[in-house]
Design a protein around this motif. Structure first.
Motif, PDB file in Angstrom:
ATOM      1  N   GLU A  49      14.435  54.589  59.165  1.00  0.00           N
ATOM      2  CA  GLU A  49      14.596  55.904  59.794  1.00  0.00           C
ATOM      3  C   GLU A  49      13.649  56.054  60.983  1.00  0.00           C
ATOM      4  O   GLU A  49      14.046  56.560  62.040  1.00  0.00           O
ATOM      5  N   GLU A  56      13.090  50.437  48.135  1.00  0.00           N
ATOM      6  CA  GLU A  56      14.058  51.326  48.752  1.00  0.00           C
ATOM      7  C   GLU A  56      13.414  52.418  49.606  1.00  0.00           C
ATOM      8  O   GLU A  56      13.829  52.641  50.746  1.00  0.00           O
ATOM      9  N   ARG A  57      12.420  53.070  49.063  1.00  0.00           N
ATOM     10  CA  ARG A  57      11.801  54.195  49.767  1.00  0.00           C
ATOM     11  C   ARG A  57      11.119  53.757  51.059  1.00  0.00           C
ATOM     12  O   ARG A  57      11.313  54.358  52.115  1.00  0.00           O
ATOM     13  N   SER A  69      13.739  52.332  53.649  1.00  0.00           N
ATOM     14  CA  SER A  69      14.526  53.442  54.204  1.00  0.00           C
ATOM     15  C   SER A  69      13.702  54.271  55.182  1.00  0.00           C
ATOM     16  O   SER A  69      14.187  54.654  56.252  1.00  0.00           O
ATOM     17  N   SER A  70      12.449  54.519  54.836  1.00  0.00           N
ATOM     18  CA  SER A  70      11.564  55.279  55.726  1.00  0.00           C
ATOM     19  C   SER A  70      11.323  54.528  57.032  1.00  0.00           C
ATOM     20  O   SER A  70      11.406  55.119  58.120  1.00  0.00           O
ATOM     21  N   HIS A 127      20.338  48.504  54.196  1.00  0.00           N
ATOM     22  CA  HIS A 127      20.558  49.011  52.839  1.00  0.00           C
ATOM     23  C   HIS A 127      19.629  48.275  51.869  1.00  0.00           C
ATOM     24  O   HIS A 127      19.886  47.117  51.526  1.00  0.00           O
ATOM     25  N   ASN A 152      20.388  52.704  61.028  1.00  0.00           N
ATOM     26  CA  ASN A 152      21.168  53.242  59.910  1.00  0.00           C
ATOM     27  C   ASN A 152      21.804  52.183  59.030  1.00  0.00           C
ATOM     28  O   ASN A 152      22.303  52.504  57.961  1.00  0.00           O
TER      29      ASN A 152
END
Length: 154
Positions: free
Chosen positions: A68, A60-61, A64-65, A76, A73
């Motif tokens: 970004e 996830e981390r 997501s990074s 998921h 966006n």
């Protein structure tokens, strides 16, 4: 030869070429074995509306990074074991990416009912040469057709 998750590995490069050559506008994508999210992010950059990124490892981390950093966006990420655990996914799935081995691919397809749900397209990668025929037969026997096949190294 490059490491998995960097975008430099042969199987990842082949997948990226395929993603970049297709229209993903408004599509729903599931990326199995996402690692750093390279394929998920590429499909989002090509217009995918929803991208669910799964990995058995904590992802996830990092995903997501990376999303970004790429100003994306709609990716998921989730840590899940898709062989052991049935997940809830959107009713309509346009693409499923699986960049792992043959046996795991078939186990995931069956556990998640992706074949029965008539997913429109599959991008399967990371399958060694001696397993390719069996995996191709699996898809053909379930009503799918092989559109393209690429081989870079083993």
């Amino acid at each position: 030869m490059g490491g998995f998750g960097t975008g430099a590995h042969e199987t990842t490069k082949d997948c990226l070429r395929m993603i970049l050559g297709n229209d993903f506008n408004g599509k729903t994508v599931i990326d199995v074995g996402t690692c750093s999210g390279v394929l998920s992010i590429a499909s989002a950059l090509k217009g995918a509306e929803t991208v669910l990124a799964f990995d058995i490892q904590p992802c996830e981390r990092e995903v997501s990074s990376n999303a970004e950093l790429n100003k994306v966006n709609d990716v998921h990420p989730f840590q899940r074991d898709l062989i052991a655990e049935k997940i809830h996914t959107p009713v309509k799935i346009d693409w499923v990416f699986i960049n792992i081995g043959k046996d795991e691919t078939i186990q995931i397809l069956e556990k998640q009912d992706f074949i029965d749900r008539k997913v429109t397209h599959f991008l399967i990668s990371g399958v060694v040469e001696w397993s390719r025929e069996k995996l191709t037969e699996y898809f053909l026997s379930n009503g799918y057709q092989l559109i393209d096949w690429k081989k870079s190294n083993e």
